[in-house]
Design an enzyme around this catalytic site. Structure first.
Site, mmCIF file in Angstrom:
data_model
loop_
_atom_site.group_PDB
_atom_site.id
_atom_site.type_symbol
_atom_site.label_atom_id
_atom_site.label_comp_id
_atom_site.label_asym_id
_atom_site.label_seq_id
_atom_site.Cartn_x
_atom_site.Cartn_y
_atom_site.Cartn_z
ATOM 1 N N CYS A 107 0.810 -1.186 0.000
ATOM 2 C CA CYS A 107 0.000 0.000 0.000
ATOM 3 C C CYS A 107 0.854 1.251 0.000
ATOM 4 O O CYS A 107 1.091 1.835 1.029
ATOM 5 C CB CYS A 107 -0.901 -0.033 1.227
ATOM 6 S SG CYS A 107 -2.120 1.224 1.196
ATOM 7 N N CYS A 133 -1.840 4.484 -0.167
ATOM 8 C CA CYS A 133 -2.743 4.883 0.900
ATOM 9 C C CYS A 133 -2.100 5.965 1.747
ATOM 10 O O CYS A 133 -2.779 6.841 2.252
ATOM 11 C CB CYS A 133 -3.228 3.704 1.723
ATOM 12 S SG CYS A 133 -2.017 2.465 2.023
ATOM 13 N N ASP A 159 28.611 21.714 20.389
ATOM 14 C CA ASP A 159 28.507 22.825 21.308
ATOM 15 C C ASP A 159 29.430 22.459 22.470
ATOM 16 O O ASP A 159 29.620 21.296 22.764
ATOM 17 C CB ASP A 159 27.059 22.916 21.780
ATOM 18 C CG ASP A 159 26.870 23.973 22.831
ATOM 19 O OD1 ASP A 159 27.244 25.117 22.569
ATOM 20 O OD2 ASP A 159 26.364 23.647 23.924
#
Ligand code: ADP
Ligand code: MG
Length: 784
Positions: free
Chosen positions: A91, A94, A474
């Site tokens: 599918c 869908c 950082d």
């Protein structure tokens, strides 16, 4: 190019509101996903045109938050478990149909549907929107189910597909018996009845899927399969058609079974959710439902019991296995003032915990939401394949028609022969294996990550992380422990040292920056009574501005001091400052917040480098990260010293948050694909902009959970190489899967056209490859 509009209600700070707004717009304009960003000052609304594939509403909120702007209302999101999907592998459409339909609902800002994972994620602003979403989903023939109740269903109900496949096999065998071996003279056509039943049991799911997509004008693989079966019946080959449907439903069920193993990652987390807690109330202990526990309540946790709430230890001493959250099963010792998390396991001690969050806001609840949402996000590769599903199906039909025409009219072969081949071609050319190749791997990888305390917030980020060539760290809280110690105090004013510290710590009370916390801690250990600042404003990447007992103070770095017109009255900095900096300490300046900001004193703090950081840097290099960089708002001297210790190539120091954003932006402009690693304390803008934003030590900090693309729950830096390795391995396995699926499809199609193969063999080849691809993806669950 997709574009969505978003209005975010914001409340700008009274002071510096305009600068703040400008900063926000600057940061947003740097982002590739932002097309237009405007602020309507009178209404207090941030108006955005953006590409939902590149920017998440959550990220916008994180950025806003981090720049010290308050949000008027938050975007809400919800992940709905999808029922009534069968054979997700078949599918592709869908997902597209669902997304298109749900997007059209007013108030819905983002939809991500992933039928392979059985989830739909929705971002929305008003509660009505969610109700409409649920209604629309039901109208489209799906169900909205509850994962938890689904996990408790009996085996046969959960695996209803296997039951149908079994019935199909039964009637297939009966049919063959009745047709070939034991014909019943009184009812010679009985076998047709058996086969029809087999068609119904084996084909109804596929037929439903086929019809659903057909109604939206799309052809899918189910359609091809059902068409083949009907074709087989039409030429009297009932047994072949029924075999086809049996194999089809069996492999569908087996795939489901395998895929369930990845989907279970959430269910096992959900199972950890405490349901009751023991609350201490006026000397008495009472068991109450977890929803009834309020922040501030004191909860008793006995040895060997589960920790039931997020909170702070107020009595006792113990160790806690936090694997549920951090993936790290070595117990962590917890004493007075330490943070504990719901869902983790208490070991030998008994403790009292002051609850800090309602059950629905606990870290565990957030993790569950995040994993569910991550599963709803289809990866780019999957999107690409889904998009081709329809044109491909049309192409196959056209080819098959051509084969029929050429075979019958040009080559003048018998119609039955050609028709049989055409049907076989229909089956083997169905791209089931290709469609499932990506989600099977991605979902497994996301589950493997979650088990190890690494949350990928969607397949996109998993795929992106595999391509990273630069990692920017950082400094504070990431490479260092983020628990700096106060080492020196130098006062230039007539204040005493303790008085000075009391004022500064009071000013820092509302800041969540590690330095602020260190100062507050230092004041508390000296038993200083802190007061509430009358006015407080955080200046991200610089410090704070606060009024304490009528004194207007600036506490922060050199830039903050000198940024004031005529900082320090134009006087040079005292010699003590340079001496402290030379020792690698971070110097915090405290001054009067007046025109000629007069320096009242300085404090020096130093932060320990994480013991594991150097090794993590080495490991990153060994898995192929070319460039390792440090970004920091701290002083160059401090930055250089730490970078040297860790073997980091490049240092950008003295940066403002926008500066960090700019560095990341420069990398992107140069075609470099940077990952940004931060602790989520005012680095959200850079995290949002980087190819992959990675937040660490997220257990406890909400902003990081929101803004990052990948979240390391613990502050164990060794999870970073793990995360990158996992993503690289996923990419490899996806590539294997796609190559195998395509290769098999082409091989079977050519074999069908040239020598011709029996239809059942075609089905076995086709479904077998689908199953192999799913199983190959499952290998990721065991990444170490
Ligand atoms: P980093 O990039 O190392 O994580 P930040 O960008 O958060 O650091 O902050 C940069 C610098 O700004 C710090 O080194 C410190 O000097 C100063 N600073 C930021 N916030 C505060 C605060 N709340 N109190 C004092 N100084 C601060
Ligand atoms: Mg930081």
């Amino acid at each position: 190019m997709v574009e969505r509009e978003l209005d975010v209600p914001i409340v700008l700070p009274e002071e510096d509101g305009v600068e703040c707004a400008q900063l926000l717009l600057d940061v947003l304009h740097q982002h590739n996903g932002v097309h237009v960003a405007q602020i309507d000052f009178s209404g207090g609304v941030l108006h955005l045109h953006y590409d939902p594939n590149l920017l998440e509403p959550d990220e916008v909120e994180g950025i806003v938050d981090d720049l010290g702007i308050r949000l008027g209302a938050r975007m809400r999101h919800c992940t709905l478990a999808l029922g009534g999907v069968s054979g997700a592998s078949r599918c592709g459409n869908c997902a597209l149909n669902l997304e298109r339909e749900l997007y059209a609902i007013p108030g819905v800002h983002k939809v991500s549907a992933n039928p392979a994972a059985r989830v739909v994620g929705v971002h929305y602003q008003e509660a009505e929107a969610l109700a409409s979403v649920e209604r629309r989903i039901t109208e489209m023939g799906y169900e909205v189910t509850d994962r938890r109740t689904e996990a408790q269903l009996p085996f046969w109900k959960r695996n209803i597909g296997l039951v149908w496949a079994g019935l199909t096999l039964l009637f297939l065998i009966l049919g063959i018996l009745a047709e070939r071996l034991v014909p019943i003279p009184a009812f010679p056509q009985l076998y047709v009845v058996f086969f029809v039943v087999a068609y119904l049991t084996g084909g109804h799911d596929g037929a439903r899927e086929a019809l659903r997509d057909l109604r939206h004008g799309a052809l899918n693989v189910d359609f091809l399969m059902i068409a083949s079966a009907i074709g087989a019946a039409a030429i009297g080959e009932w047994a072949e058609g029924a075999t086809l449907l049996f194999l089809f439903s069996l492999s569908g069920a087996l795939e489901e079974f395998a895929m369930d193993r990845t989907r279970n990652a959430i269910e096992s987390l959900t199972a950890l959710r405490p349901t009751e807690a023991t609350v201490r109330l006026g000397g008495q202990e009472r068991r109450v439902p977890i929803e009834a526990v309020r922040p501030g309540d004191v909860v008793v946790v006995r040895p060997g019991e589960q920790v039931t709430v997020d909170g702070v230890v107020v009595r006792g001493q113990t160790s806690v296995d936090q694997a549920a959250i951090t993936g790290e099963s070595i117990p962590v010792s917890k004493g007075l003032g330490d943070e504990v998390f719901a869902g983790t396991m208490n070991q030998e001690g008994a403790v009292d915990v002051r609850c800090s969050k309602e059950a629905k806001d606990s870290t565990l609840a957030k993790v569950i939401d995040l994993v569910a949402e991550a599963q709803s996000e289809r990866a780019p590769t999957q999107r690409l394949i889904d998009r081709f599903a329809h044109p491909y199906a049309v192409g196959v039909l056209v080819t098959v028609t051509l084969v029929l025409l050429v075979g019958v009219f040009l080559l003048e072969r018998p119609f039955m022969d050609v028709f049989y081949r055409a049907i076989t071609l229909l089956v083997v050319a169905s791209p089931c294996a290709l469609v499932i190749s990506t989600p099977a791997s991605i979902l497994s990888a996301i589950a493997a990550g979650a088990r190890n305390g690494v949350l990928f917030k969607g397949g996109v980020h998993l795929e992106n992380a595999a391509t990273i060539d630069t990692v920017a760290f950082d400094k504070t809280g990431t490479l260092t422990t983020g628990r700096p110690e106060l080492l020196d105090i130098v006062v230039f004013d007539s204040l005493s040292e303790t008085e000075f510290l009391r004022l500064v710590a009071s000013a820092e009370r509302r800041s969540e920056h590690p330095i602020a916390r260190a100062l507050v801690r230092a004041a508390q250990t000296r038993d200083l009574a802190l007061v509430e600042p009358e006015h407080f404003q955080s200046m991200p990447g610089q410090g704070v501005r606060a009024t304490v007992e009528g004194r207007r103070l600036l506490v922060g770095n050199e830039r903050l001091l000198l940024g004031q017109s005529d900082g320090n009255g134009g006087r040079p900095l005292p010699p003590e400052v340079a001496a402290l900096q030379a020792e690698g300490k971070t110097v915090i300046f405290v001054s009067d917040d007046h025109h000629s900001a007069r320096l009242l004193g300085v404090l020096a703090v130093a932060d320990m480098v994480r013991p594991i950081a150097a090794q993590a840097v080495r490991e990153l290099r060994s898995i192929g990260v070319k460039n390792i960089v440090m970004l920091t708002g701290d002083h160059r001297l401090v930055a250089d010293r730490i970078a040297g210790e860790l073997g980091i190539d490049q240092v950008h120091a003295d940066l403002l948050p926008v500066g960090k954003v700019q560095v990341v932006k420069d990398y992107l402009d140069q075609g470099v694909r940077p990952a940004m690693v931060g602790d989520g304390v005012n680095d959200a803008p850079a995290l949002a902009l980087a190819t992959v934003g990675i937040a660490m030590g997220a257990a406890g900090t909400d902003v990081a959970l929101e803004t990052a693309d990948v979240v390391l729950m613990s502050d164990d830096l060794s999870k970073l190489p793990f995360a990158l390795r996992l993503s690289r391995r996923s990419r490899r396995i996806i590539a294997q899967n796609m190559a195998f699926a395509l290769g098999m499809m082409v091989f079977l199609a050519l074999a069908t056209l040239s020598v011709g193969i029996p239809l059942p063999l075609g089905v076995v080849g086709h479904e077998g490859s689908t199953l192999i691809v799913v199983l190959n993806g499952l290998r990721l669950l065991r990444t170490k």
